[in-house]
Design a protein around this motif. Structure first.
Motif, PDB file in Angstrom:
ATOM      1  N   THR A 303      13.114  20.479  23.765  1.00 62.25           N
ATOM      2  CA  THR A 303      13.530  20.515  25.180  1.00 62.25           C
ATOM      3  C   THR A 303      15.015  20.207  25.413  1.00 62.25           C
ATOM      4  O   THR A 303      15.528  20.446  26.503  1.00 62.25           O
ATOM      5  CB  THR A 303      12.749  19.457  25.999  1.00 62.25           C
ATOM      6  N   GLY A 304      15.678  19.586  24.427  1.00 64.17           N
ATOM      7  CA  GLY A 304      17.065  19.172  24.640  1.00 64.17           C
ATOM      8  C   GLY A 304      17.180  17.848  25.379  1.00 64.17           C
ATOM      9  O   GLY A 304      18.265  17.374  25.678  1.00 64.17           O
ATOM     10  N   GLN A 305      16.024  17.266  25.675  1.00 67.08           N
ATOM     11  CA  GLN A 305      16.027  15.992  26.389  1.00 67.08           C
ATOM     12  C   GLN A 305      15.566  14.875  25.460  1.00 67.08           C
ATOM     13  O   GLN A 305      14.535  14.995  24.808  1.00 67.08           O
ATOM     14  CB  GLN A 305      15.095  16.087  27.592  1.00 67.08           C
ATOM     15  N   TYR A 306      16.361  13.795  25.413  1.00 75.65           N
ATOM     16  CA  TYR A 306      15.989  12.644  24.593  1.00 75.65           C
ATOM     17  C   TYR A 306      15.464  11.564  25.516  1.00 75.65           C
ATOM     18  O   TYR A 306      16.211  10.963  26.274  1.00 75.65           O
ATOM     19  CB  TYR A 306      17.200  12.135  23.808  1.00 75.65           C
ATOM     20  N   ASP A 307      14.169  11.337  25.471  1.00 77.42           N
ATOM     21  CA  ASP A 307      13.546  10.435  26.430  1.00 77.42           C
ATOM     22  C   ASP A 307      12.849   9.280  25.711  1.00 77.42           C
ATOM     23  O   ASP A 307      11.751   9.432  25.187  1.00 77.42           O
ATOM     24  CB  ASP A 307      12.540  11.221  27.279  1.00 77.42           C
ATOM     25  N   VAL A 324      14.719   5.000  18.852  1.00 79.11           N
ATOM     26  CA  VAL A 324      16.145   5.264  19.012  1.00 79.11           C
ATOM     27  C   VAL A 324      16.695   5.761  17.682  1.00 79.11           C
ATOM     28  O   VAL A 324      16.905   5.010  16.748  1.00 79.11           O
ATOM     29  CB  VAL A 324      16.903   4.010  19.490  1.00 79.11           C
ATOM     30  N   SER A 325      16.889   7.052  17.622  1.00 79.78           N
ATOM     31  CA  SER A 325      17.236   7.713  16.373  1.00 79.78           C
ATOM     32  C   SER A 325      18.761   7.814  16.279  1.00 79.78           C
ATOM     33  O   SER A 325      19.371   8.743  16.788  1.00 79.78           O
ATOM     34  CB  SER A 325      16.587   9.096  16.385  1.00 79.78           C
ATOM     35  N   SER A 326      19.363   6.818  15.623  1.00 78.79           N
ATOM     36  CA  SER A 326      20.828   6.637  15.712  1.00 78.79           C
ATOM     37  C   SER A 326      21.651   7.850  15.313  1.00 78.79           C
ATOM     38  O   SER A 326      22.632   8.188  15.966  1.00 78.79           O
ATOM     39  CB  SER A 326      21.251   5.478  14.826  1.00 78.79           C
ATOM     40  N   ASN A 327      21.282   8.479  14.206  1.00 82.54           N
ATOM     41  CA  ASN A 327      22.142   9.530  13.675  1.00 82.54           C
ATOM     42  C   ASN A 327      22.165  10.809  14.493  1.00 82.54           C
ATOM     43  O   ASN A 327      23.013  11.670  14.290  1.00 82.54           O
ATOM     44  CB  ASN A 327      21.753   9.855  12.235  1.00 82.54           C
ATOM     45  N   LEU A 328      21.233  10.926  15.420  1.00 83.85           N
ATOM     46  CA  LEU A 328      21.239  12.090  16.290  1.00 83.85           C
ATOM     47  C   LEU A 328      22.560  12.170  17.049  1.00 83.85           C
ATOM     48  O   LEU A 328      23.050  13.255  17.355  1.00 83.85           O
ATOM     49  CB  LEU A 328      20.070  11.978  17.272  1.00 83.85           C
ATOM     50  N   ASN A 353      19.317   4.258  31.302  1.00 82.48           N
ATOM     51  CA  ASN A 353      18.074   4.859  31.826  1.00 82.48           C
ATOM     52  C   ASN A 353      17.061   5.221  30.742  1.00 82.48           C
ATOM     53  O   ASN A 353      15.976   5.702  31.038  1.00 82.48           O
ATOM     54  CB  ASN A 353      18.397   6.132  32.616  1.00 82.48           C
ATOM     55  N   GLY A 354      17.460   5.064  29.487  1.00 87.52           N
ATOM     56  CA  GLY A 354      16.542   5.396  28.390  1.00 87.52           C
ATOM     57  C   GLY A 354      16.401   6.891  28.186  1.00 87.52           C
ATOM     58  O   GLY A 354      15.475   7.349  27.498  1.00 87.52           O
ATOM     59  N   ILE A 355      17.296   7.687  28.753  1.00 90.69           N
ATOM     60  CA  ILE A 355      17.103   9.140  28.694  1.00 90.69           C
ATOM     61  C   ILE A 355      18.437   9.882  28.828  1.00 90.69           C
ATOM     62  O   ILE A 355      19.336   9.417  29.533  1.00 90.69           O
ATOM     63  CB  ILE A 355      16.125   9.578  29.828  1.00 90.69           C
ATOM     64  N   TYR A 356      18.585  10.976  28.114  1.00 88.80           N
ATOM     65  CA  TYR A 356      19.701  11.886  28.396  1.00 88.80           C
ATOM     66  C   TYR A 356      19.266  13.299  28.026  1.00 88.80           C
ATOM     67  O   TYR A 356      18.305  13.493  27.280  1.00 88.80           O
ATOM     68  CB  TYR A 356      20.979  11.479  27.637  1.00 88.80           C
ATOM     69  N   LYS A 357      19.982  14.283  28.578  1.00 89.77           N
ATOM     70  CA  LYS A 357      19.663  15.673  28.276  1.00 89.77           C
ATOM     71  C   LYS A 357      20.965  16.376  27.954  1.00 89.77           C
ATOM     72  O   LYS A 357      21.922  16.295  28.727  1.00 89.77           O
ATOM     73  CB  LYS A 357      19.001  16.327  29.492  1.00 89.77           C
ATOM     74  N   VAL A 358      21.011  17.061  26.825  1.00 92.82           N
ATOM     75  CA  VAL A 358      22.248  17.757  26.484  1.00 92.82           C
ATOM     76  C   VAL A 358      22.356  19.037  27.314  1.00 92.82           C
ATOM     77  O   VAL A 358      21.347  19.574  27.793  1.00 92.82           O
ATOM     78  CB  VAL A 358      22.328  18.097  24.974  1.00 92.82           C
ATOM     79  N   ASP A 359      23.598  19.523  27.502  1.00 95.71           N
ATOM     80  CA  ASP A 359      23.770  20.731  28.321  1.00 95.71           C
ATOM     81  C   ASP A 359      23.207  21.960  27.592  1.00 95.71           C
ATOM     82  O   ASP A 359      22.955  21.929  26.393  1.00 95.71           O
ATOM     83  CB  ASP A 359      25.248  20.922  28.668  1.00 95.71           C
ATOM     84  N   ASP A 360      23.025  23.045  28.312  1.00 92.90           N
ATOM     85  CA  ASP A 360      22.320  24.217  27.789  1.00 92.90           C
ATOM     86  C   ASP A 360      23.002  24.821  26.572  1.00 92.90           C
ATOM     87  O   ASP A 360      22.344  25.235  25.618  1.00 92.90           O
ATOM     88  CB  ASP A 360      22.193  25.291  28.880  1.00 92.90           C
ATOM     89  N   GLU A 361      24.324  24.843  26.625  1.00 93.36           N
ATOM     90  CA  GLU A 361      25.067  25.469  25.534  1.00 93.36           C
ATOM     91  C   GLU A 361      24.868  24.679  24.228  1.00 93.36           C
ATOM     92  O   GLU A 361      24.610  25.247  23.168  1.00 93.36           O
ATOM     93  CB  GLU A 361      26.552  25.478  25.916  1.00 93.36           C
ATOM     94  N   THR A 362      24.961  23.369  24.362  1.00 95.25           N
ATOM     95  CA  THR A 362      24.752  22.495  23.206  1.00 95.25           C
ATOM     96  C   THR A 362      23.332  22.665  22.672  1.00 95.25           C
ATOM     97  O   THR A 362      23.115  22.798  21.464  1.00 95.25           O
ATOM     98  CB  THR A 362      24.983  21.020  23.610  1.00 95.25           C
ATOM     99  N   PHE A 363      22.375  22.690  23.580  1.00 97.83           N
ATOM    100  CA  PHE A 363      20.982  22.806  23.154  1.00 97.83           C
ATOM    101  C   PHE A 363      20.725  24.137  22.441  1.00 97.83           C
ATOM    102  O   PHE A 363      20.005  24.190  21.440  1.00 97.83           O
ATOM    103  CB  PHE A 363      20.034  22.630  24.340  1.00 97.83           C
ATOM    104  N   ALA A 364      21.344  25.195  22.924  1.00103.40           N
ATOM    105  CA  ALA A 364      21.152  26.503  22.288  1.00103.40           C
ATOM    106  C   ALA A 364      21.623  26.462  20.833  1.00103.40           C
ATOM    107  O   ALA A 364      20.978  27.013  19.935  1.00103.40           O
ATOM    108  CB  ALA A 364      21.908  27.578  23.069  1.00103.40           C
ATOM    109  N   LYS A 365      22.739  25.784  20.604  1.00103.82           N
ATOM    110  CA  LYS A 365      23.246  25.685  19.234  1.00103.82           C
ATOM    111  C   LYS A 365      22.293  24.884  18.351  1.00103.82           C
ATOM    112  O   LYS A 365      22.058  25.214  17.193  1.00103.82           O
ATOM    113  CB  LYS A 365      24.617  24.983  19.244  1.00103.82           C
ATOM    114  N   ILE A 366      21.783  23.812  18.923  1.00102.68           N
ATOM    115  CA  ILE A 366      20.864  22.970  18.156  1.00102.68           C
ATOM    116  C   ILE A 366      19.608  23.757  17.803  1.00102.68           C
ATOM    117  O   ILE A 366      19.149  23.775  16.664  1.00102.68           O
ATOM    118  CB  ILE A 366      20.503  21.693  18.971  1.00102.68           C
ATOM    119  N   LYS A 367      19.082  24.454  18.780  1.00102.48           N
ATOM    120  CA  LYS A 367      17.831  25.177  18.607  1.00102.48           C
ATOM    121  C   LYS A 367      17.916  26.277  17.560  1.00102.48           C
ATOM    122  O   LYS A 367      16.943  26.614  16.887  1.00102.48           O
ATOM    123  CB  LYS A 367      17.403  25.764  19.949  1.00102.48           C
ATOM    124  N   ALA A 368      19.111  26.831  17.427  1.00 98.04           N
ATOM    125  CA  ALA A 368      19.284  27.918  16.463  1.00 98.04           C
ATOM    126  C   ALA A 368      19.150  27.430  15.016  1.00 98.04           C
ATOM    127  O   ALA A 368      18.853  28.214  14.116  1.00 98.04           O
ATOM    128  CB  ALA A 368      20.647  28.571  16.673  1.00 98.04           C
TER     129      ALA A 368
END
Ligand SMILES: *Cc1c(COP(=O)(O)O)cnc(C)c1O
Length: 494
Positions: A303-307, A324-328, A353-368
Motif C-alpha cells: 500500500t505504500g503506507q507504514y502503519d 518498527v523496521s529501522s532499515n526501511l 502518529n505511528g504512521i506515514y505514507k510515501v508519495d505515489d512516485e516513490t511507491f511506484a519505484k518501490i513496487k517495481a
C-alpha cells in the motif's frame, strides 16, 4: 571519488567511513547512508574469487582507497580462519528452491555474517581516528543480534558491550546463549518490555544530552551494533553476490541471468543489503520480503503506507517480531530521490502518529522492485512439514516464512524466476517449533534438539552442542523505563 556518509534526515555533516562505523547512527536520529553513487562491479572478475577476496572487493567500495589492505585483513579474520565453513555460505537446494544458509557462524543465525566482521571494522576505525576513549556498544536484540554481537565483541580491546533483550520475547535457546556469555567486557540485561521498547530506548540513548555529558566526563562514547550501523549492512551485501555465483558455478544459471531473492525480514537490514548488491550490478529481478504475523512490511509493500498502530504479536519466528523496521528508512531515502527533508517528515509522522505514507512516485519505484507476503504461525508449521515431506530439507521457523511466502508469490504471480531463499537460522535454534511441526509432539527444548537430530539426521549446529549445561552468568532484569538510567550508571561505573 569522495566516499562520505550523510544522514537520511539531512541534518548532519558529511563524515567518512570510519566515523560512520564508530558513530553508528546520524546525529539527527537518521541512519547513515553513502553520499556517493554505488559503482557497478565486474561480475566476471568477482565470480572467480573466494569468499574473503569477494568480501574485500565488495566492502572496499565503501571505504577510503587506502583502507583496502585493512579490510582484507579484517575479512580474513572474520571469514577465513575457521569460524565459518570453507564456503562460508553453503547454497543448498530444496526442490526447485535454492537456500543460502547464512547460519554457519558462531551463533547459528544470520547476524553472524555481519557481526563477525563488525568488531574488526570498529577497532580499525578507532585506530584510524586516533580515538582513545572507550567505546560502549549498545545493542537491543530480538534474540540473534545480541548473541552474535557478544561473541564478536567479547574481550575486544577498547570496547565494552551491553545487550538488552526482551524477557519472554526470545526463544529458550537464544536466552540461554546470551545469559551464559563469557567475556570480561560484556553485560546482558533482560527487559520487561518487547523488542521495540528495547530498540527505541537504545535509539533515544544515542541522542540523550545528559548521557552525552556523563560519557564525556568518563571518557566513553556510545556506539551501536544494531543493523542501524552501516557496518552491519555492508558485510551483508557480500553473500548476495556469493549466492549468485554459486548458482553460476553449479550451472543452474548463466552469468547475467536475473534471479529473485526471498528474504525473511524484520528490521529489513538483510533485504536492503540485497538491494545494494543489485545497485552494484547484481542481476536481480525481484526481492520478496517475507514476514510473520507481524505483517507491517507486507502492508507497506502493498500500500505504500507504514502503519505501526497495530497489535504486536509474539510468534514462533521471534527474530521477526518487529513493528518498527529501522532499515526501511534507508530504502525510502533512496526511493524518494535521496530527499532527506522528506524522509525527516515521514519519520516525524511515524513518531508522533505511528504512521506515514510515501508519495505515489516513490511507491511506484518501490513496487517495481519489491514484493512481500507473510505467514501466520500455523502456516509456518505447515510449511516446515510440507517442505520436509516434499524435499527432505528442514527449515527453521524464520526461513519457513521465506519459503512459504515464495510459494504464495509464485502461485499469485506465475513469476517462476529462479529464486534464492535466504535461510536466517539453523532449525536447532527453534527446535521445539520445528520438531512439533514435523512430528506433532511437544518436547522440551533440549529433548527437541536430540530427537530432531535422531529423526532427520541433520547435524546439530556446533554452537548449540552442550549449551544446556552452560552456567548462567547474567541475571539482571530491568523495566523498559529504566534502560537510560541503567546505561548512565554503567558509564559512571567505568
Ligand atoms: C534478525 C533476523 C531476521 C530479520 O533480519 P532483518 O535484517 O532484521 O530484516 C530474520 N531471521 C532471523 C533468524 C534473524 O535473526
Amino acid at each position: 571519488m569522495k566516499k562520505t556518509y550523510i544522514s537520511t534526515r539531512n541534518l548532519q555533516k558529511e563524515i567518512n567511513f570510519y566515523q560512520a562505523i564508530v558513530q553508528g547512527i546520524g546525529d539527527d536520529g537518521g541512519l547513515l547512508v553513502p553520499q556517493f553513487d554505488l559503482p557497478v562491479l565486474d561480475l566476471n572478475k568477482l565470480a572467480k574469487m573466494n569468499y574473503v577476496d569477494l568480501a574485500t572487493e565488495v566492502i572496499s567500495v565503501f571505504v577510503p582507497e587506502e583502507g583496502k589492505e585493512l579490510i582484507h585483513e579484517a575479512c580474513q579474520h572474520a571469514y577465513g580462519e575457521g569460524l565459518f565453513p570453507e564456503d562460508v555460505v553453503p547454497v543448498k537446494k530444496a526442490g526447485d528452491v535454492f537456500i543460502a544458509e547464512l547460519f554457519h557462524g558462531q551463533t547459528a543465525a544470520f547476524k553472524d555474517m555481519a557481526l563477525s566482521l563488525l568488531p574488526y571494522l570498529m577497532t580499525l576505525s578507532l585506530k584510524q581516528l586516533n580515538e582513545d576513549r572507550l567505546v560502549m556498544i549498545l545493542a537491543a536484540t530480538s534474540g540473534d543480534t545480541g548473541k552474535a554481537a557478544l561473541e564478536g565483541f567479547k574481550d575486544v580491546e577498547g570496547t565494552c558491550i551491553k545487550v538488552f533483550y526482551p524477557l519472554d520475547g526470545v526463544s529458550a535457546i537464544q536466552q540461554q546463549q546470551m545469559v551464559s556469555q563469557e567475556g570480561k567486557n560484556v553485560k546482558v540485561i533482560g527487559i520487561k518490555g518487547n523488542f521495540d521498547d528495547a530498540q527505541s530506548a537504545v535509539k533515544v540513548a544515542f541522542g540523550d544530552q545528559q548521557l552525552k555529558e556523563v560519557s564525556d566526563q568518563h571518557h566513553v562514547f556510545l556506539s551501536s551494533a544494531n543493523s542501524i550501523n552501516v557496518g552491519r549492512l555492508i558485510p551483508q551485501i557480500v553473500y548476495y553476490f556469493h549466492s549468485y555465483f554459486e548458482l553460476v558455478r553449479k550451472q543452474e544459471i548463466h552469468m547475467g541471468d536475473q534471479i529473485n531473492f526471498c528474504v525473511p525480514s524484520g528490521n529489513f537490514g538483510n533485504c536492503l543489503a540485497g538491494w545494494f548488491a543489485k545497485n552494484m550490478g547484481l542481476p536481480v529481478n525481484k526481492f520478496i520480503a517475507a514476514s510473520n504475523k507481524n505483517n507491517i512490511l507486507t502492508d507497506f509493500f502493498t500500500t505504500g503506507q507504514y502503519d505501526a498502530n497495530r497489535e504486536f504479536y509474539k510468534t514462533n519466528a521471534p527474530a521477526m517480531d518487529i513493528l518498527v523496521s529501522s532499515n526501511l528508512e534507508r530504502l525510502v531515502w533512496y526511493m524518494c530521490g535521496k530527499d532527506g527533508n522528506k524522509v525527516r517528515t515521514y519519520m516525524e509522522e511515524l513518531k508522533s502518529n505511528g504512521i506515514y505514507k510515501v508519495d505515489d512516485e516513490t511507491f511506484a519505484k518501490i513496487k517495481a522492485q519489491f514484493a512481500a507476503g507473510y505467514l501466520t504461525e500455523q502456516q509456518v508449521m505447515q510449511t516446515i512439514k510440507e517442505c520436509y515431506e516434499k524435499t527432505g530439507y528442514v527449515l527453521d521457523t524464520h526461513t519457513a516464512c521465506g519459503y512459504g511466502v515464495l510459494k504464495q508469490y509464485q502461485e499469485a504471480t506465475k513469476d517462476m524466476t529462479r529464486t534464492v531463499v535466504l535461510s536466517t537460522a539453523s532449525p536447532y535454534k527453534f527446535p521445539e517449533s520445528v520438531y512439533k511441526a514435523l512430528f506433532n509432539e511437544d518436547l522440551d527444548v533440549y529433548d527437541a534438539i536430540e530427537k530432531l537430530h535422531e529423526k532427520t539426521g541433520v547435524a546439530i549446529a556446533k554452537p548449540l552442542v552442550g549449551i544446556k549445561d552452560k552456567e548462567v552468568l547474567h541475571k539482571t532484569h530491568i523495566d523498559k523505563t529504566e534502560i537510560i538510567d541503567f546505561i548512565k550508571s554503567e558509564i559512571e561505573a567505568i
